[in-house]
Design an enzyme around this catalytic site. Structure first.
Site, PDB file in Angstrom:
ATOM      1  N   HIS A 163      41.670 -17.937  26.400  1.00 40.80           N
ATOM      2  CA  HIS A 163      40.732 -19.176  25.957  1.00 40.80           C
ATOM      3  C   HIS A 163      41.204 -20.236  26.059  1.00 40.80           C
ATOM      4  O   HIS A 163      40.269 -21.454  26.008  1.00 40.80           O
ATOM      5  CB  HIS A 163      40.296 -18.822  24.292  1.00 40.80           C
ATOM      6  CG  HIS A 163      39.872 -17.547  23.837  1.00 40.80           C
ATOM      7  ND1 HIS A 163      38.717 -17.001  24.498  1.00 40.80           N
ATOM      8  CD2 HIS A 163      40.289 -16.847  22.865  1.00 40.80           C
ATOM      9  CE1 HIS A 163      38.593 -15.787  23.797  1.00 40.80           C
ATOM     10  NE2 HIS A 163      39.347 -15.720  22.987  1.00 40.80           N
ATOM     11  N   ASP A 222      40.207  -8.005  26.371  1.00 42.61           N
ATOM     12  CA  ASP A 222      39.986  -8.324  25.130  1.00 42.61           C
ATOM     13  C   ASP A 222      38.474  -8.279  24.587  1.00 42.61           C
ATOM     14  O   ASP A 222      37.685  -8.298  25.445  1.00 42.61           O
ATOM     15  CB  ASP A 222      40.340  -9.849  25.147  1.00 42.61           C
ATOM     16  CG  ASP A 222      40.639 -10.283  23.722  1.00 42.61           C
ATOM     17  OD1 ASP A 222      41.883 -10.347  23.373  1.00 42.61           O
ATOM     18  OD2 ASP A 222      39.749 -10.777  22.979  1.00 42.61           O
ATOM     19  N   HIS A 263      37.040 -10.473  23.024  1.00 45.09           N
ATOM     20  CA  HIS A 263      36.222 -11.662  23.541  1.00 45.09           C
ATOM     21  C   HIS A 263      36.372 -12.097  24.667  1.00 45.09           C
ATOM     22  O   HIS A 263      37.429 -11.864  25.477  1.00 45.09           O
ATOM     23  CB  HIS A 263      37.076 -12.703  22.462  1.00 45.09           C
ATOM     24  CG  HIS A 263      37.133 -12.323  21.124  1.00 45.09           C
ATOM     25  ND1 HIS A 263      38.385 -11.805  20.512  1.00 45.09           N
ATOM     26  CD2 HIS A 263      36.237 -12.313  20.029  1.00 45.09           C
ATOM     27  CE1 HIS A 263      38.348 -11.663  19.062  1.00 45.09           C
ATOM     28  NE2 HIS A 263      36.881 -11.898  18.816  1.00 45.09           N
ATOM     29  N   ASP A 307      41.856  -6.219  20.232  1.00 39.07           N
ATOM     30  CA  ASP A 307      41.067  -6.484  19.421  1.00 39.07           C
ATOM     31  C   ASP A 307      39.591  -5.807  19.539  1.00 39.07           C
ATOM     32  O   ASP A 307      38.678  -6.103  18.740  1.00 39.07           O
ATOM     33  CB  ASP A 307      40.871  -7.958  18.894  1.00 39.07           C
ATOM     34  CG  ASP A 307      40.844  -8.919  20.283  1.00 39.07           C
ATOM     35  OD1 ASP A 307      40.485  -8.028  21.226  1.00 39.07           O
ATOM     36  OD2 ASP A 307      40.934  -9.904  20.068  1.00 39.07           O
TER      37      ASP A 307
END
Ligand SMILES: [Zn+2]
Length: 354
Positions: free
Chosen positions: A173, A208, A210, A297
């Site tokens: 990120h 991931d 996200h 995740d």
């Protein structure tokens, strides 16, 4: 490696560095109306190491410190200078003690003229996009995480077939001038840039749950690294503002960014279709090296997608099907039992098919 009589799994090199412990936040923050304890904590790396130890076949090594030039492949000089000095400047400006956590409380209004204020509280808002804290040891921990990723890429340049970087804090990120989503230096992008600089056609596969918004931003206009991300629909999931299928890159990077957003609760059948499409894109690119942004995740416990059990081994097997030199870089994964079980599952799934 295998024979008719026995199967011996290859040993995978793992880069890990104890300095990750220097970033171990404790102050709760408000998320969605609830005060929650921090999720990205030092214990995460311990849990991965427990899992690797239990699975066996991993060769743990400490990396040399990453060169600043490798960081500058991804981040700006002024951002690195900010990150390195932010906590000590904040302490001087606010009189806070060493153990206190520096968090942005104000940000520039979009669309207004941006003069560059020099106060550290303003800079915390300029260089971050959420409520992540900077601690006295955050810079050193982020450098340790980036060092693991750079060393893993270096090992692959040197001929290793697959290497795992136990990077924490994570990185995908983090944009050239932004920290957020627990990420400060983009470890995945640093590894990919190192491979590209060695002349290898390089692709990133971000699994991931996200979207890898920082990684997308790093390579948006570059074109030297293809990026593919499979993740929960950003209309309703963090990081919200990027990650849609029509975001494909610009300039020299036009056509080199691929997003595969999935509906909340997508399980293996839908997930594997998107993963297969991402892998096909990487094949068509004729990539010569791969970096996997390895978040686990996607496990159902995190409430975005709904993978579980053997699905993580299947991710590793699917990636092995590309038959590419591969750097795995640790990204997300937080809930109890997930990291220690599902990270080794991906890596051993990969090795078993390699
Ligand atoms: Zn994540």
């Amino acid at each position: 490696m295998s024979t008719d009589d026995e199967e011996v799994r290859q040993v995978m090199i793992v880069f890990t560095h104890p300095d990750h412990r220097l970033h171990d936040p404790t102050e709760p923050h408000r998320f969605g109306g609830t005060m929650l304890p921090p999720a990205e904590i030092a214990e995460r790396a311990d849990r991965v190491l427990q899992g690797l130890d239990h699975a066996g076949g991993f060769d743990l090594r400490r990396p040399p410190q990453v060169e600043r030039d490798s960081l500058l492949d991804v981040h700006t000089d002024r951002y690195l200078t900010f990150l390195e000095s932010a906590h000590s400047r904040w302490r001087v400006a606010t009189g806070s003690p060493e153990h206190a956590e520096a968090v942005a409380y104000i940000r520039p209004v979009p669309g207004t003229p941006l003069t560059r204020p020099t106060h550290i509280d303003a800079e915390l808002g300029i260089y971050s996009n959420d409520v992540d804290p900077i601690l006295s040891g955050t810079w050193q921990a982020a450098i340790a995480a980036a060092s693991c990723a750079a060393a893993a890429a270096e090992a692959v340049v040197g001929g290793e077939r697959s290497v795992y970087s136990l990077s924490r804090p994570p990185g995908h990120h983090a944009a050239p001038e932004v920290f957020g989503g627990y990420c400060f230096l983009n470890n995945t992008a640093i590894a990919a840039s190192r491979l590209a600089r060695a002349g290898m056609r390089t692709a990133i596969l971000d699994v991931d749950t996200h979207h890898g918004n920082g990684t997308q931003t790093v390579f948006w206009e570059r074109g030297d690294v293809l990026t593919a991300s499979v993740h929960g629909d950003p209309t309703v999931h963090f990081p919200f503002f990027l990650g849609h299928a029509d975001e494909t890159g610009a300039g020299p990077g036009a056509g080199a960014n691929h997003n595969y957003p999935l509906a909340t609760g997508t399980a293996w059948s839908g997930y594997s279709e998107a993963l297969g499409a991402a892998l096909d894109t990487i094949r068509r690119h004729k990539a010569e090296a791969l970096v996997v942004a390895l978040g686990v995740d996607t496990h159902v416990a995190h409430g975005v997608l709904a993978l579980e059990g053997n699905d993580f081994g299947r991710i590793g097997e699917s990636v092995a099907g590309l038959d590419l030199p591969t750097v795995f870089v640790q990204e997300g994964g937080y809930e109890a039992g997930v990291l220690e079980r599902d990270v080794p599952a991906v890596l051993t799934g990969f090795l078993d098919r390699s």
